[in-house]
Design an enzyme around this catalytic site. Structure first.
Site, PDB file in Angstrom:
ATOM      1  N   LYS A 185       0.671 -27.096 -52.803  1.00  0.00           N
ATOM      2  CA  LYS A 185       0.068 -27.026 -54.132  1.00  0.00           C
ATOM      3  C   LYS A 185       1.107 -26.667 -55.187  1.00  0.00           C
ATOM      4  CE  LYS A 185      -3.815 -25.099 -56.695  1.00  0.00           C
ATOM      5  NZ  LYS A 185      -5.087 -24.354 -56.624  1.00  0.00           N
ATOM      6  N   GLU A 191       7.648 -22.209 -45.918  1.00  0.00           N
ATOM      7  CA  GLU A 191       7.580 -22.834 -44.598  1.00  0.00           C
ATOM      8  C   GLU A 191       7.595 -24.359 -44.702  1.00  0.00           C
ATOM      9  OE1 GLU A 191       4.730 -19.185 -44.383  1.00  0.00           O
ATOM     10  OE2 GLU A 191       5.398 -20.661 -45.876  1.00  0.00           O
ATOM     11  N   GLY A 244      -6.516 -24.646 -52.048  1.00  0.00           N
ATOM     12  CA  GLY A 244      -5.873 -25.206 -50.866  1.00  0.00           C
ATOM     13  C   GLY A 244      -6.829 -25.511 -49.738  1.00  0.00           C
ATOM     14  N   ARG A 245      -7.753 -24.589 -49.420  1.00  0.00           N
ATOM     15  CA  ARG A 245      -8.654 -24.812 -48.285  1.00  0.00           C
ATOM     16  C   ARG A 245      -9.784 -25.772 -48.629  1.00  0.00           C
ATOM     17  NH1 ARG A 245      -8.650 -19.880 -50.231  1.00  0.00           N
ATOM     18  NH2 ARG A 245     -10.521 -18.827 -51.002  1.00  0.00           N
ATOM     19  N   GLU A 330     -10.771 -16.867 -45.032  1.00  0.00           N
ATOM     20  CA  GLU A 330      -9.934 -16.734 -46.222  1.00  0.00           C
ATOM     21  C   GLU A 330     -10.797 -16.655 -47.473  1.00  0.00           C
ATOM     22  OE1 GLU A 330      -5.749 -18.398 -46.612  1.00  0.00           O
ATOM     23  OE2 GLU A 330      -6.844 -19.757 -47.941  1.00  0.00           O
ATOM     24  N   HIS A 361     -17.149 -22.222 -19.292  1.00  0.00           N
ATOM     25  CA  HIS A 361     -16.452 -21.685 -18.124  1.00  0.00           C
ATOM     26  C   HIS A 361     -15.382 -20.682 -18.529  1.00  0.00           C
ATOM     27  CE1 HIS A 361     -18.320 -24.570 -15.322  1.00  0.00           C
ATOM     28  NE2 HIS A 361     -18.339 -25.359 -16.392  1.00  0.00           N
ATOM     29  N   LYS A 471       3.767 -12.332 -46.627  1.00  0.00           N
ATOM     30  CA  LYS A 471       4.787 -13.305 -47.011  1.00  0.00           C
ATOM     31  C   LYS A 471       5.896 -12.637 -47.825  1.00  0.00           C
ATOM     32  CE  LYS A 471       3.093 -17.204 -48.627  1.00  0.00           C
ATOM     33  NZ  LYS A 471       2.192 -18.129 -49.354  1.00  0.00           N
TER      34      LYS A 471
END
Length: 502
Positions: A185, A191, A244-245, A330, A361, A471
């Protein structure tokens, strides 16, 4: 907590078995909503008329209708940052200006997709999509769910800064037939830019003379992308007011538009738009996101449920629980109200899950006989995602439906170790098939459900300052500023990387 929540503190509630004993067919009919190719069955929750009436009153007290109008009308709904949250404008619902801007950005993205398909970059076989968080989870979900056996451009998504992730992404492909999409964005995400540099080094080593010419930037900060070295013709912008999400509907969805074809991407937008309209106009009691949020709030506020489990009984939706983790935690993992006051009640539960039948399982032992209450959500499709024997799909659905029935019914025996308490809640979302339109509607449903939870809790779901502190501290370590860290952190860094003073 604002509003009147006394209705949650009333006498003991009926069990699920008691609720079904009164009039099972009427209950199923009243608590089943069908919309946009999805059947929402909430009948195996403890919602009843008393609880629903109480939540409807709470919705009025918290002005859910007004907050919904602000969201869908493009008004400021994120008070800490003074912003609108205009992801629905990408699907056609919002202020006229935001809808028109989204249309223009989509047209730009479509034009670039068509240019690539026409061969302007030569033969392209692979797109490496580089992002993190919402800039990667959405495209990864879309391609894993819808991009199997398409025969088109292969999309590989890299998010982890661990070099092993990039090494895996570039394995076995030709850099000369590869494009890079950098999704950020701000176009400053550390990263993402580190992974992008590594991908470009791989391209240079593989004989690509101009790796910058292979980079497509997906960003709300075009100037920063130009400054970094991306030509403006290869920048796909999106609005600053798209979080962003919530961004897969914007140019962040470029890998899906390229990998699935524009028609498939447009169908996904249309499916989400159908859910937007349902959320905007349906009465609360017939509104799927609202009713699902009512159930969520009952279990967190009245029954102290700290987690919510999501199990997709369809391999194509195996990444959905991971996607929902970010969307829900978030958004609503907050400890202050929208006005900045400390809360004294639970906000978001921990979202977790997996795929059926694998989970049966592994973790279902705790769901059936553990000491914690975990509301479970099952998601299944009427149509299989394969051409194998029908027995596979029949067994899959039988297991899915049986788990919900067993959680509710339980079983009492003379052997305590073989007894099941029952009265454990679940919801089931039965979709017609995993198509672009239905997946779009499904994701939009979860977005609106998360929003309703936030409004009724009085919190802001559209900021995420909690991700920043770690961060900032990581950046300080990278820059050698360890003086302010605790002794444990210093010792770990020295053990892993040596003494930075030497």
């Amino acid at each position: 907590m604002r509003g009147n929540w006394q209705f949650l503190k009333a006498q003991a509630r009926p069990t699920l078995q008691q609720l079904f004993a009164d009039d099972a067919k009427a209950r199923v009919a009243a608590l089943t909503i069908e919309q946009a190719g999805i059947r929402f069955d909430l009948s195996k929750t403890h919602l009843d008329d008393t609880l629903i009436d109480g939540f409807v009153q709470q919705a009025g007290a918290m002005d859910l209708a007004g907050q919904r109008q602000k969201l869908l009308g493009g008004e400021v709904i994120n008070p800490t940052e003074g912003r609108a949250a205009e992801h629905t404008a990408e699907r056609g619902t919002g202020s006229p200006e935001a809808v028109e801007l989204a249309r223009q950005f989509h047209a730009r993205m479509r034009a670039l997709v068509e240019v690539i398909e026409a061969g302007a970059f030569g033969k392209i076989e692979t797109l490496i999509h580089i992002g993190i968080g919402g800039s990667a989870l959405g495209p990864k979900l879309l391609m894993d769910a819808l991009g199997r056996n398409t025969g088109g451009i292969e999309v590989r998504v890299v998010s982890n800064v661990d070099g092993a992730a990039m090494a895996e992404a570039i394995k076995g492909i030709d850099p000369r037939t590869t494009l890079l999409a950098a999704a950020s964005k701000t176009f400053t995400t550390a990263e993402t830019l580190l992974n992008l540099e590594s991908a470009m080094q791989w391209m240079r080593a593989g004989g690509v003379d101009d790796p910058h010419g292979r980079v497509i930037a997906l960003t709300a900060n075009p100037d920063k992308a130009v400054e970094w070295g991306v030509d403006e013709t290869r920048i796909l912008p999106f609005s600053e007011s798209v979080g962003g999400r919530y961004s897969l509907w914007s140019s962040i969805g470029f890998p899906a538009a390229l990998g699935l074809g524009w028609a498939g991407y447009e169908e996904m937008l249309e499916g989400a738009g159908a859910m937007d309209r349902h959320f905007a106009h349906a009465d609360w009691r017939a509104n799927a996101p609202v009713m699902a949020a009512f159930a969520d709030l009952y279990y967190t506020q009245a029954r102290s449920a700290q987690t919510r489990a999501v199990f997709a009984y369809d391999e194509r939706l195996r990444l959905l629980p991971s996607y929902l983790q970010q969307l829900e935690m978030e958004s609503n993992g907050k400890s202050v109200t929208a006005e900045g006051e400390a809360v004294d009640y639970p906000t978001s539960p921990i979202t977790w899950g997996g795929v059926g039948t694998d989970g049966q399982h592994a973790v279902f032992q705790l769901l059936h006989q553990g000491t914690v209450l975990v509301p479970v959500e099952f998601i299944a499709a009427r149509e299989p995602g394969h051409d194998l024997d029908d027995a596979h799909h029949e067994a899959l659905l039988a297991n899915c439906f049986a788990q919900g029935a067993a959680l509710m019914a339980g079983k009492q025996t003379d052997d305590p170790a073989r007894s099941y308490a029952g009265d454990r809640p679940s919801t089931t979302l039965l979709i017609d098939d995993v198509t672009p339109a239905i997946l779009g509607a499904l994701i939009a449903f979860y977005e609106h459900r998360t929003f309703v939870n936030a409004v009724l809790l009085g919190i802001n779901p559209f900021d995420q300052f909690g991700v920043e502190l770690g961060k900032d501290m990581a950046r300080a370590i990278e820059e050698g500023g360890m003086d302010d860290f605790d002794a444990s952190t210093k010792a770990l860094m020295e053990a892993a990387l040596g003494d930075p003073a030497q």
